[in-house]
Design a protein around this motif. Sequence first.
Motif, mmCIF file in Angstrom:
data_model
loop_
_atom_site.group_PDB
_atom_site.id
_atom_site.type_symbol
_atom_site.label_atom_id
_atom_site.label_comp_id
_atom_site.label_asym_id
_atom_site.label_seq_id
_atom_site.Cartn_x
_atom_site.Cartn_y
_atom_site.Cartn_z
ATOM 1 N N ILE A 141 -2.944 -13.501 2.576
ATOM 2 C CA ILE A 141 -3.143 -12.376 1.651
ATOM 3 C C ILE A 141 -3.312 -11.057 2.401
ATOM 4 O O ILE A 141 -2.775 -10.017 2.006
ATOM 5 C CB ILE A 141 -4.358 -12.630 0.739
ATOM 6 N N ILE A 142 -4.058 -11.077 3.507
ATOM 7 C CA ILE A 142 -4.502 -9.834 4.135
ATOM 8 C C ILE A 142 -3.362 -8.948 4.639
ATOM 9 O O ILE A 142 -3.368 -7.730 4.378
ATOM 10 C CB ILE A 142 -5.520 -10.129 5.258
ATOM 11 N N PRO A 143 -2.345 -9.474 5.360
ATOM 12 C CA PRO A 143 -1.288 -8.551 5.843
ATOM 13 C C PRO A 143 -0.556 -7.796 4.723
ATOM 14 O O PRO A 143 -0.446 -6.559 4.791
ATOM 15 C CB PRO A 143 -0.345 -9.487 6.618
ATOM 16 N N THR A 148 -0.122 -2.818 1.053
ATOM 17 C CA THR A 148 -0.332 -2.211 -0.263
ATOM 18 C C THR A 148 -1.372 -1.100 -0.190
ATOM 19 O O THR A 148 -1.214 -0.041 -0.816
ATOM 20 C CB THR A 148 -0.772 -3.278 -1.283
ATOM 21 N N ALA A 149 -2.443 -1.332 0.578
ATOM 22 C CA ALA A 149 -3.472 -0.301 0.727
ATOM 23 C C ALA A 149 -2.897 0.961 1.356
ATOM 24 O O ALA A 149 -3.195 2.087 0.920
ATOM 25 C CB ALA A 149 -4.627 -0.846 1.579
ATOM 26 N N VAL A 150 -2.060 0.793 2.374
ATOM 27 C CA VAL A 150 -1.409 1.955 3.003
ATOM 28 C C VAL A 150 -0.521 2.684 1.991
ATOM 29 O O VAL A 150 -0.510 3.924 1.923
ATOM 30 C CB VAL A 150 -0.590 1.508 4.231
ATOM 31 N N TYR A 192 -2.666 12.268 7.216
ATOM 32 C CA TYR A 192 -2.215 11.052 6.532
ATOM 33 C C TYR A 192 -2.061 9.899 7.527
ATOM 34 O O TYR A 192 -2.460 8.760 7.256
ATOM 35 C CB TYR A 192 -0.878 11.294 5.820
ATOM 36 N N PHE A 193 -1.463 10.217 8.665
ATOM 37 C CA PHE A 193 -1.274 9.182 9.680
ATOM 38 C C PHE A 193 -2.617 8.625 10.142
ATOM 39 O O PHE A 193 -2.766 7.407 10.299
ATOM 40 C CB PHE A 193 -0.511 9.741 10.884
ATOM 41 N N ALA A 194 -3.597 9.503 10.354
ATOM 42 C CA ALA A 194 -4.905 9.058 10.830
ATOM 43 C C ALA A 194 -5.552 8.093 9.840
ATOM 44 O O ALA A 194 -6.087 7.044 10.226
ATOM 45 C CB ALA A 194 -5.811 10.270 11.068
ATOM 46 N N VAL A 195 -5.493 8.443 8.545
ATOM 47 C CA VAL A 195 -6.094 7.568 7.529
ATOM 48 C C VAL A 195 -5.367 6.231 7.483
ATOM 49 O O VAL A 195 -5.993 5.161 7.485
ATOM 50 C CB VAL A 195 -6.070 8.242 6.148
ATOM 51 N N ASN A 196 -4.043 6.260 7.453
ATOM 52 C CA ASN A 196 -3.285 5.016 7.353
ATOM 53 C C ASN A 196 -3.390 4.179 8.622
ATOM 54 O O ASN A 196 -3.359 2.946 8.554
ATOM 55 C CB ASN A 196 -1.819 5.313 7.033
ATOM 56 N N LEU A 198 -6.101 3.987 10.433
ATOM 57 C CA LEU A 198 -7.404 3.328 10.304
ATOM 58 C C LEU A 198 -7.339 2.168 9.319
ATOM 59 O O LEU A 198 -7.929 1.106 9.554
ATOM 60 C CB LEU A 198 -8.465 4.336 9.867
ATOM 61 N N VAL A 199 -6.625 2.365 8.204
ATOM 62 C CA VAL A 199 -6.470 1.279 7.231
ATOM 63 C C VAL A 199 -5.741 0.093 7.867
ATOM 64 O O VAL A 199 -6.153 -1.068 7.707
ATOM 65 C CB VAL A 199 -5.702 1.769 5.984
ATOM 66 N N ALA A 200 -4.675 0.374 8.604
ATOM 67 C CA ALA A 200 -3.913 -0.695 9.250
ATOM 68 C C ALA A 200 -4.752 -1.417 10.300
ATOM 69 O O ALA A 200 -4.706 -2.655 10.411
ATOM 70 C CB ALA A 200 -2.649 -0.120 9.891
ATOM 71 N N ARG A 201 -5.540 -0.659 11.074
ATOM 72 C CA ARG A 201 -6.395 -1.289 12.087
ATOM 73 C C ARG A 201 -7.474 -2.139 11.429
ATOM 74 O O ARG A 201 -7.808 -3.218 11.915
ATOM 75 C CB ARG A 201 -7.048 -0.220 12.969
ATOM 76 N N PHE A 202 -8.025 -1.649 10.323
ATOM 77 C CA PHE A 202 -9.029 -2.430 9.599
ATOM 78 C C PHE A 202 -8.410 -3.734 9.095
ATOM 79 O O PHE A 202 -9.027 -4.800 9.193
ATOM 80 C CB PHE A 202 -9.585 -1.626 8.428
ATOM 81 N N GLY A 203 -7.199 -3.657 8.550
ATOM 82 C CA GLY A 203 -6.530 -4.866 8.072
ATOM 83 C C GLY A 203 -6.287 -5.857 9.197
ATOM 84 O O GLY A 203 -6.474 -7.066 9.023
ATOM 85 N N ALA A 204 -5.854 -5.356 10.375
ATOM 86 C CA ALA A 204 -5.622 -6.235 11.524
ATOM 87 C C ALA A 204 -6.921 -6.878 11.992
ATOM 88 O O ALA A 204 -6.965 -8.079 12.322
ATOM 89 C CB ALA A 204 -4.969 -5.450 12.657
#
Length: 214
Positions: A141-143, A148-150, A192-196, A198-204
């Motif tokens: 589910i997570i990846p 989707t969050a991004v 925008y890149f910075a936020v996304n 961080l979201v991608a790193r959190f997901g990983a």
Amino acid sequence: MQTVIDNLPLLLRGLAVTVQIALVVIVVGSILGIFGGLGLLYGPVWLRGLLRAYVDLVRALPLLVQIFIIFYVPPTLGLEINAFAALVASLSLFAGAHISEIVRGAVSAVPRGQTDAAKAIGLTFWPRVWFVVLPQALPAIIPPWTNTAVEMVKGSSLGYLLSISELLFSTYKVVGRAQHALEFYIAAAVLYFAVNFLVARFGAWLERRVRYAM
């Protein structure tokens, strides 16, 4: 560059609104997606039909069309809705539809023997789902959930069309006053890149934690 620095507080206020929208949408969309995905698998026939219609309709329509429908249709029925609520509702329904399919696919991939074993030790439906099925489905589910969050962070920029003071609209307003369009839009892109990122790193990170815990 100095002009961008001077106006950075305005951009950061817009970024704060973008983050606020994204957080609400991700939480609400995830809740809708979890129950939607489970409903598609385990619900009665009428509920599965309704959820399938919702998921297919939302996934088939452009997000911008959905935002305009939710913003403009309720007032014609005597229901007032402000721009912020319309954007959050639209994005949440959109995220919920996509996450429903993510959850449905991941849960379907859990071996049937795990459910049978949970039944054998006397677990009822919801304990089986929460403590046996969903934990095993989380790595799958997570990846896509992270993707989707991004997308929801980027989708919040459509609030520009409803004059919501998120990052893109704030950038537009600053450009109208201070000119230097290229510099300001590059600054917005960096934010925008910075936020996304961080979201991608959190997901990983979350994916690694879940896999180590399995």
